[in-house]
Design a protein around this motif. Structure first.
Motif, short mmCIF file in Angstrom:
data_model
loop_
_atom_site.label_atom_id
_atom_site.label_comp_id
_atom_site.label_asym_id
_atom_site.label_seq_id
_atom_site.Cartn_x
_atom_site.Cartn_y
_atom_site.Cartn_z
N UNK A 119 0.93 -1.09 0.16
CA UNK A 119 -0.35 -0.19 0.28
C UNK A 119 0.60 1.69 0.05
N UNK A 120 2.13 1.21 0.78
CA UNK A 120 3.24 2.60 1.09
C UNK A 120 3.40 2.25 -0.93
N UNK A 121 4.24 1.70 -1.50
CA UNK A 121 4.43 1.68 -2.87
C UNK A 121 3.23 1.96 -3.28
N UNK A 122 2.44 1.82 -3.51
CA UNK A 122 0.99 1.61 -4.55
C UNK A 122 1.24 3.57 -4.30
N UNK A 123 0.85 4.51 -2.67
CA UNK A 123 0.80 6.01 -2.09
C UNK A 123 1.75 6.08 -3.16
N UNK A 124 2.97 6.04 -3.34
CA UNK A 124 3.80 7.21 -4.25
C UNK A 124 4.02 6.07 -5.61
N UNK A 125 3.38 5.57 -6.41
CA UNK A 125 3.04 5.51 -7.32
C UNK A 125 3.32 4.70 -7.90
N UNK A 126 4.32 3.75 -7.64
CA UNK A 126 5.11 2.77 -7.64
C UNK A 126 5.13 1.40 -8.01
N UNK A 127 5.70 0.31 -8.57
CA UNK A 127 5.42 -0.63 -9.32
C UNK A 127 6.08 -1.58 -7.80
N UNK A 128 5.02 -2.53 -7.72
CA UNK A 128 6.07 -3.71 -6.21
C UNK A 128 6.33 -4.96 -7.22
N UNK A 129 7.41 -5.09 -7.22
CA UNK A 129 7.67 -7.17 -7.45
C UNK A 129 7.62 -7.80 -6.28
N UNK A 130 6.83 -8.83 -6.71
CA UNK A 130 6.35 -9.41 -5.26
C UNK A 130 7.10 -10.94 -5.78
N UNK A 131 8.24 -10.96 -5.15
CA UNK A 131 9.34 -11.76 -4.74
C UNK A 131 9.01 -13.20 -3.79
N UNK A 132 8.83 -14.40 -4.28
CA UNK A 132 8.39 -15.31 -3.85
C UNK A 132 9.57 -16.07 -2.31
N UNK A 133 9.28 -16.62 -1.92
CA UNK A 133 9.92 -15.81 -0.03
C UNK A 133 10.42 -17.30 -0.04
N UNK A 134 10.03 -18.29 -0.52
CA UNK A 134 11.24 -19.52 -0.87
C UNK A 134 12.36 -19.80 -2.06
N UNK A 135 12.38 -19.16 -2.59
CA UNK A 135 13.20 -18.79 -3.31
C UNK A 135 14.33 -18.66 -3.00
N UNK A 220 5.70 -13.66 -10.30
CA UNK A 220 5.83 -14.55 -10.77
C UNK A 220 5.59 -15.85 -11.26
N UNK A 221 6.19 -16.67 -11.93
CA UNK A 221 5.05 -18.01 -12.83
C UNK A 221 6.58 -18.64 -11.87
N UNK A 222 5.85 -20.19 -11.66
CA UNK A 222 6.70 -20.54 -10.93
C UNK A 222 7.79 -21.51 -11.02
N UNK A 223 8.37 -21.43 -12.78
CA UNK A 223 9.95 -21.33 -12.91
C UNK A 223 9.93 -22.71 -12.59
N UNK A 224 9.17 -23.98 -13.25
CA UNK A 224 9.05 -25.16 -13.39
C UNK A 224 9.83 -25.79 -14.36
N UNK A 225 10.13 -24.93 -14.85
CA UNK A 225 10.57 -25.44 -16.87
C UNK A 225 11.28 -24.29 -16.44
N UNK A 226 12.55 -23.53 -15.89
CA UNK A 226 13.48 -22.63 -15.53
C UNK A 226 13.17 -21.77 -14.90
#
Length: 481
Positions: A119-135, A220-226
């Protein structure tokens, strides 16, 4: 009097005849009304862009003291969430100097801070990259690098994972912040202390240069093929996905249970954004637990649950209990439930309406089984197909390519036959592709499908549509498996 009754009967006759031929008429009508409402909302956003953030502000204004997030032993109202995200936005502005249009990567698990950061990033007009916390290691560095993020925000429990790639991040000049009050690692700055010191006064949202086609997220896609691919999700897609809950029958007084990861589209778009769209209370859990699932639902009076893949089967495989039907859950929204599991689930846990959906994070067309037909992933609707043209085309599984006629065009399969699902790429149904991956983006495009110059998104899925318009998943093809 008799003539009046006869007149009414004759007037209603066409409707009754149509209903007799189409027993799903009322469901279709309800879906039509919902689709029109969504169209009106998108039209308003084209003229005066507010995005999903505008829906959040509406929630704060309408019911500031309603519970928004319930997490473990803590709960936060909509006004508290607004203030927490104001502090995040101010801390980011002061210490990172983010500008509207910049990207920040979030490397967090399911927790309230995930919501405040976004929400903080959205208020600044920024894009959020949602990283998988298991990678980890190579995959983590790849996912971060391919979205051109300027800053990485890390959960306190993920410090070790970031330290592995810290030398590479330093070389790129990336700022790394961790959600703790102190950090003694060179190259990683504490951020919790900076948030606490920031003011919670309202932040003027930086939306002037944004529109429906502006990037909102990288998921992000699951990355099952790379290595995973970063699907570009624009503001329009966020709004449309957030409307799925209302189209499935979710009401503003519902309580939704979210245990699916917020870094992916099901948990974030359908779950969190769908809750914001309706102004719901969210029961947020770190991860799925079959043994605690129904206890959580009872404890928090949950009325709506989400699911993906085999989650429902896991629930059906738990030991049976006398109180299996002792809950308030009335609706389940998700995708990937098998027909046999669907029937078993209803038989064991009671009259819960299951709304199966179909779609890919990067895809441009999807389906909703708004009728609740067991086994179907969706239902055709004339408005939907007119707005977002699609087709099932003949596919050669041995050659792994669509079958084309003597003119070089694809062949649409007849009703009841299995075909490759493709969606026409247009201004209304765009395919934004994958960030910094032109090869994979182009690979998902099919050219000259039905006429010279047309362009379709290749879903990689083989589907079948029966004579009643219900859509069934059959198989996946090639390297999309």
């Amino acid at each position: 009097m008799f003539s009046y009754i006869l007149y009414i009967a004759l007037a209603l006759l066409p409707i009754l005849l149509y209903y007799w031929k189409n027993p799903y008429f009322l469901d279709d009508l309800s879906y039509t009304i919902s689709a029109i409402k969504v169209g009106i909302r998108l039209s308003k956003n084209r003229k005066n862009f507010q995005g999903i953030l505008g829906r959040f502000f509406d929630d704060v204004k309408k019911h500031p003291h309603k519970k928004f997030i319930v997490f473990e032993d803590a709960s936060y109202t909509y006004i508290q969430a607004d203030k927490e995200s104001n502090k995040v936005a101010r801390a980011l502005s002061a210490h990172v100097q983010l500008k509207p249009g910049d990207t920040a990567a979030l490397f967090l698990g399911n927790e309230p801070h995930f919501v405040w950061m976004w929400l903080g990033l959205a208020k600044l007009g920024c894009t959020a990259a949602l990283l998988n916390n298991n990678i980890r290691s190579k995959s983590l560095l790849h996912c971060f690098s391919c979205c051109d993020a300027k800053v990485l925000i890390v959960g306190a429990d993920l410090r070790g994972a970031v330290e592995e790639v810290l030398p590479a991040l330093k070389q790129q000049g990336i700022q790394v912040f961790i959600l703790s009050e102190h950090c003694d690692v060179e190259g990683i700055q504490s951020f919790s202390d900076k948030i606490q010191q920031a003011s919670d006064e309202p932040v003027s949202p930086q939306l002037a240069n944004l529109n429906l086609k502006s990037p909102a997220l990288y998921i992000y896609t699951s990355g099952t093929t790379g290595l995973p691919k970063a699907a570009v999700v624009n503001q329009e897609r966020v709004l449309m996905a957030s409307c799925l809950q209302s189209m499935a029958g979710v009401r503003s007084d519902d309580v939704v249970y979210i245990y699916l990861p917020l870094y992916h589209s099901a948990g974030f778009l359908m779950g969190l954004c769908g809750a914001i769209d309706q102004g719901l209370t969210v029961i947020l859990r770190r991860k799925f637990s079959a043994s605690n699932f129904w206890n959580d639902c009872r404890k928090h009076n949950v009325t709506v649950i989400q699911y993906i893949g085999e989650i429902m089967r896991y629930l059906c495989n738990t030991p049976k209990k006398d109180n299996d039907r002792d809950h308030k859950v009335r609706l389940a929204v998700g995708n990937g439930i098998r027909a046999d599991t669907w029937a078993d689930f209803l038989d064991r846990f009671g009259n819960i309406r299951i709304c199966e959906c179909y779609g890919a994070t990067e895809g441009n067309v999807g389906f909703v089984n708004y009728v609740g037909k067991i086994g179907a992933i969706g239902r055709e609707h004339f408005l939907h197909k007119k707005a977002n043209p699609y087709a099932l085309i003949r596919y050669d599984t041995e050659k792994e390519e669509p079958v084309r006629d003597s003119r070089g065009f694809c062949i649409e399969v007849p009703v009841g036959e299995t075909g490759l699902f493709v969606g026409k790429i247009s201004k209304r149904a765009p395919f934004s592709g994958y960030a910094k991956n032109k090869q994979q983006t182009e690979k998902k495009k099919l050219k000259d499908v039905f006429e010279k110059g047309d362009l379709y998104f290749n879903s990689g899925d083989l589907l079948r549509i029966d004579d009643e318009g219900f859509v069934y998943f059959q198989d996946r093809i090639g390297d999309t498996f």
